[in-house]
Design a protein around this motif. Structure first.
Motif, PDB file in Angstrom:
ATOM      1  N   TYR A  34      43.440 -16.985  17.344  1.00  0.00           N
ATOM      2  CA  TYR A  34      42.749 -15.760  16.636  1.00  0.00           C
ATOM      3  C   TYR A  34      44.324 -15.386  16.019  1.00  0.00           C
ATOM      4  N   SER A  35      44.025 -14.752  14.828  1.00  0.00           N
ATOM      5  CA  SER A  35      45.201 -13.836  14.287  1.00  0.00           C
ATOM      6  C   SER A  35      44.758 -12.299  14.113  1.00  0.00           C
ATOM      7  N   PHE A  36      45.624 -11.570  14.065  1.00  0.00           N
ATOM      8  CA  PHE A  36      45.094 -10.194  13.864  1.00  0.00           C
ATOM      9  C   PHE A  36      46.270  -9.436  13.040  1.00  0.00           C
ATOM     10  N   GLY A  37      46.257  -9.200  12.111  1.00  0.00           N
ATOM     11  CA  GLY A  37      47.311  -8.662  11.346  1.00  0.00           C
ATOM     12  C   GLY A  37      47.161  -8.241   9.836  1.00  0.00           C
ATOM     13  N   PRO A  38      47.900  -7.792   9.167  1.00  0.00           N
ATOM     14  CA  PRO A  38      47.676  -6.878   7.933  1.00  0.00           C
ATOM     15  C   PRO A  38      47.377  -7.797   6.800  1.00  0.00           C
ATOM     16  N   THR A  39      46.306  -7.563   5.765  1.00  0.00           N
ATOM     17  CA  THR A  39      45.848  -8.407   4.751  1.00  0.00           C
ATOM     18  C   THR A  39      45.889  -7.404   3.553  1.00  0.00           C
ATOM     19  N   PHE A  40      46.105  -8.213   2.408  1.00  0.00           N
ATOM     20  CA  PHE A  40      46.326  -7.456   1.010  1.00  0.00           C
ATOM     21  C   PHE A  40      45.314  -7.839  -0.030  1.00  0.00           C
ATOM     22  N   ARG A  41      44.568  -7.158  -0.666  1.00  0.00           N
ATOM     23  CA  ARG A  41      43.779  -7.457  -1.774  1.00  0.00           C
ATOM     24  C   ARG A  41      44.182  -6.484  -2.730  1.00  0.00           C
ATOM     25  N   ALA A  42      44.473  -7.303  -4.229  1.00  0.00           N
ATOM     26  CA  ALA A  42      44.959  -6.327  -5.198  1.00  0.00           C
ATOM     27  C   ALA A  42      43.666  -6.185  -6.074  1.00  0.00           C
ATOM     28  N   GLU A  43      42.581  -5.949  -5.453  1.00  0.00           N
ATOM     29  CA  GLU A  43      41.391  -5.476  -6.279  1.00  0.00           C
ATOM     30  C   GLU A  43      41.271  -4.220  -6.615  1.00  0.00           C
ATOM     31  N   LYS A  44      40.979  -4.159  -8.096  1.00  0.00           N
ATOM     32  CA  LYS A  44      40.917  -2.682  -8.408  1.00  0.00           C
ATOM     33  C   LYS A  44      39.709  -1.814  -8.104  1.00  0.00           C
ATOM     34  N   SER A  45      39.427  -1.809  -6.951  1.00  0.00           N
ATOM     35  CA  SER A  45      38.151  -1.501  -6.339  1.00  0.00           C
ATOM     36  C   SER A  45      38.207  -0.092  -5.793  1.00  0.00           C
ATOM     37  N   LYS A  46      37.110   0.732  -6.059  1.00  0.00           N
ATOM     38  CA  LYS A  46      37.223   2.004  -5.586  1.00  0.00           C
ATOM     39  C   LYS A  46      35.965   2.393  -4.618  1.00  0.00           C
ATOM     40  N   THR A  47      35.335   1.663  -3.893  1.00  0.00           N
ATOM     41  CA  THR A  47      34.012   1.733  -3.165  1.00  0.00           C
ATOM     42  C   THR A  47      34.457   2.394  -1.958  1.00  0.00           C
ATOM     43  N   ARG A  48      33.426   2.802  -1.107  1.00  0.00           N
ATOM     44  CA  ARG A  48      33.763   3.390   0.135  1.00  0.00           C
ATOM     45  C   ARG A  48      34.112   2.302   1.061  1.00  0.00           C
ATOM     46  N   ARG A  49      33.903   0.957   0.740  1.00  0.00           N
ATOM     47  CA  ARG A  49      34.321   0.103   1.946  1.00  0.00           C
ATOM     48  C   ARG A  49      35.603  -0.702   1.607  1.00  0.00           C
ATOM     49  N   HIS A  50      36.387  -0.248   0.530  1.00  0.00           N
ATOM     50  CA  HIS A  50      37.504  -1.203   0.238  1.00  0.00           C
ATOM     51  C   HIS A  50      38.802  -0.395   0.343  1.00  0.00           C
ATOM     52  N   LEU A  51      39.755  -1.286   1.000  1.00  0.00           N
ATOM     53  CA  LEU A  51      41.183  -0.793   1.101  1.00  0.00           C
ATOM     54  C   LEU A  51      41.995  -1.801   0.657  1.00  0.00           C
ATOM     55  N   ILE A  52      43.186  -1.372   0.133  1.00  0.00           N
ATOM     56  CA  ILE A  52      44.073  -2.289  -0.554  1.00  0.00           C
ATOM     57  C   ILE A  52      44.839  -3.241   0.499  1.00  0.00           C
ATOM     58  N   GLU A  53      45.202  -2.327   1.632  1.00  0.00           N
ATOM     59  CA  GLU A  53      45.842  -2.969   2.822  1.00  0.00           C
ATOM     60  C   GLU A  53      44.977  -2.728   3.912  1.00  0.00           C
ATOM     61  N   PHE A  54      44.724  -3.811   4.617  1.00  0.00           N
ATOM     62  CA  PHE A  54      43.688  -3.668   6.012  1.00  0.00           C
ATOM     63  C   PHE A  54      43.926  -4.668   6.944  1.00  0.00           C
ATOM     64  N   TRP A  55      43.388  -4.629   8.188  1.00  0.00           N
ATOM     65  CA  TRP A  55      43.629  -5.500   9.076  1.00  0.00           C
ATOM     66  C   TRP A  55      42.749  -6.430   9.299  1.00  0.00           C
ATOM     67  N   MET A  56      42.969  -7.775   9.664  1.00  0.00           N
ATOM     68  CA  MET A  56      41.708  -8.833   9.786  1.00  0.00           C
ATOM     69  C   MET A  56      42.034  -9.450  10.968  1.00  0.00           C
ATOM     70  N   ILE A  57      40.824  -9.723  11.796  1.00  0.00           N
ATOM     71  CA  ILE A  57      40.848 -10.452  13.174  1.00  0.00           C
ATOM     72  C   ILE A  57      40.450 -11.826  12.632  1.00  0.00           C
ATOM     73  N   GLU A  58      41.164 -12.965  12.677  1.00  0.00           N
ATOM     74  CA  GLU A  58      40.676 -14.261  12.250  1.00  0.00           C
ATOM     75  C   GLU A  58      40.614 -15.412  13.239  1.00  0.00           C
ATOM     76  N   PRO A  59      39.623 -15.500  14.083  1.00  0.00           N
ATOM     77  CA  PRO A  59      39.606 -16.750  14.968  1.00  0.00           C
ATOM     78  C   PRO A  59      39.267 -18.038  14.268  1.00  0.00           C
ATOM     79  N   GLU A  60      39.755 -19.166  14.834  1.00  0.00           N
ATOM     80  CA  GLU A  60      39.510 -20.357  14.322  1.00  0.00           C
ATOM     81  C   GLU A  60      39.374 -21.375  15.644  1.00  0.00           C
ATOM     82  N   MET A  61      38.351 -22.234  15.818  1.00  0.00           N
ATOM     83  CA  MET A  61      37.895 -22.820  16.638  1.00  0.00           C
ATOM     84  C   MET A  61      38.006 -24.268  16.721  1.00  0.00           C
TER      85      MET A  61
END
Length: 432
Positions: A202-229
């Motif tokens: 699994y990885s745990f780190g910052p990710t970035f989306r350059a979406e011009k989004s202003k909803t209450r669910r969106h951040l430009i820089e956020f942290w993701m947990i990504e397991p792979e099996m």
């Protein structure tokens, strides 16, 4: 004053004893002969009581100078007090001022969100923001514990990548010496490579989306947990996800009751988050939406109102599985019995919090993956290595991505993700 420092969190170990605490004045009131100091030290809050005829004139005068957010060392005797929020009070015997704060900008009165965001570096000190940060830290701890206890290895994918795993439209472009590079929007493809080496990662780190989004669910820089099996199919992947989320929620309920109370969170809603979670197919979700008056046809993706409608029909997170391949990522494995849908699922949180996990079984057939690259016009130069994973010892494998901030928002019961991260990066906000 050479006494060792104690924390507010640990005062219960020192009932009837004199302790010394390094702290700040959160608030203060006075009734002539008594000063009540609301003190905080990062680990918690406690009331310090300064009684005029029980301390020296010097101590009384020093306490009188204290203002909101002044810093000090305080000495006092710990006493149990059932009426106080912490269950304890401090009978103050000594005050050593470090600094008297002048005109602290955030007062107990109401402030607008923009003002508070401009002063985010100070807003973090408030009881509500502190509670959110404590819960965030506990969620992170629970994530790592779950994976450690279940045989996963932590692997760190790169933040700078030569291109994107889902098209470059929403990526931040930068120069990598004389090449083009992008800030990562997901570590998933690299985690697939790691899974072929280590089995479960699994990885745990910052990710970035350059979406011009202003909803209450969106951040430009956020942290993701990504397991792979490796050697895990779609069905097994869902079982891991529901156990994982249930583990996190139950862990927070055990360790952060006080913080959830501070936020006014209805914990009964969290207590019901136990396995198994309900599952419905995309087909069934479309039917349910149409029956409830939503104008949506098969082949359309869901927006926030659709996810909320489905979530309201369940009291715990729900999986929506088998979405149309047409709008899902190129690497998702088609259902062998029905190739127009893929072996994937989104986990929708209850109470209108939307998708918190997206996951799927990945394509393991080299020819099909090559075909997908052509269909999606993906540059083979940048991702030849990804095709190699199917060429040299391909196996069935699955994974998922959990957005940390959306999970924090749901568990805390927050209106907006901007409070879930210490310093949010929003469409028009890069300060502080």
């Amino acid at each position: 004053m050479g006494m060792e420092l104690t924390t507010i969190r640990d005062v219960h170990k020192h009932i009837g004893q004199t302790v010394r605490i390094g702290c700040w004045v959160h608030n203060k009131r006075s009734s002539g002969k008594i000063q009540f100091l609301q003190l905080r030290d990062g680990t918690g809050f406690i009331q310090g009581v300064v009684v005029k005829n029980e301390v020296s004139q010097d101590v009384w005068d020093e306490a009188s100078k204290l203002t909101q957010e002044s810093s000090l060392y305080v000495n006092g005797t710990v006493r149990e007090d059932a009426r106080s929020q912490s269950g304890f009070e401090l009978d103050v015997s000594g005050v050593e001022i470090i600094q008297v704060a002048v005109n602290y900008p955030i007062t107990p009165k109401e402030h607008g969100v923009d003002f508070l965001m401009d002063h985010r570096h100070l807003w973090l000190r408030s009881p509500r923001q502190r509670a959110i940060m404590v819960i965030r830290a506990q969620i992170i701890r629970a994530v790592q514990q779950y994976f450690d206890e279940n045989g996963f290895y932590l692997v760190d994918p790169p933040i700078l990548t030569p291109s994107s795993c889902e098209g470059t439209t929403n990526l931040f472009h930068t120069k990598y010496f004389d090449e083009d590079a992008y800030l990562t929007q997901s570590g998933q493809l690299y985690m697939e490579a790691a899974a072929m080496a280590l089995g479960k990662v699994y990885s745990f780190g910052p990710t970035f989306r350059a979406e011009k989004s202003k909803t209450r669910r969106h951040l430009i820089e956020f942290w993701m947990i990504e397991p792979e099996m490796a050697f895990v199919d779609h069905e097994q992947n869902l079982v891991v996800q529901e156990r994982f989320i249930s583990y996190i929620v139950q862990n927070v309920l055990v360790h952060c009751r006080k913080e959830l109370e501070t936020l006014g969170r209805d914990v009964s809603k969290l207590e019901s988050v136990t396995v198994p979670f309900p599952r419905i197919t995309y087909d069934e979700a479309i039917r349910r939406l149409q029956e409830n008056g939503h104008e949506i046809t098969w082949g359309e993706d869901f927006g926030a109102p659709h996810e909320t409608e489905i979530a309201q029909q369940f009291d715990k997170p729900v999986f929506i599985t088998h979405y149309p391949a047409s709008f899902k990522a190129f690497y998702m494995k088609p259902d062998p019995n029905r190739p127009e849908v893929v072996l994937c699922a989104d986990m929708i949180a209850p109470e209108g919090y939307g998708e918190i996990i997206g996951g799927s079984q990945r394509i393991d057939d080299p020819e099909l993956m090559q075909q997908r690259f052509a269909e999606h016009e993906l540059g083979e130069d940048a991702y030849r290595w990804y095709l190699d994973l199917r060429k040299y010892g391909t196996v069935p494998h699955s994974g998922f991505g959990l957005g940390l901030e959306r999970t924090v928002a749901w568990i805390c019961g927050l209106e907006h993700v901007r409070e879930t991260i210490p310093f949010p990066r929003l469409l028009y906000r890069l300060y502080p």
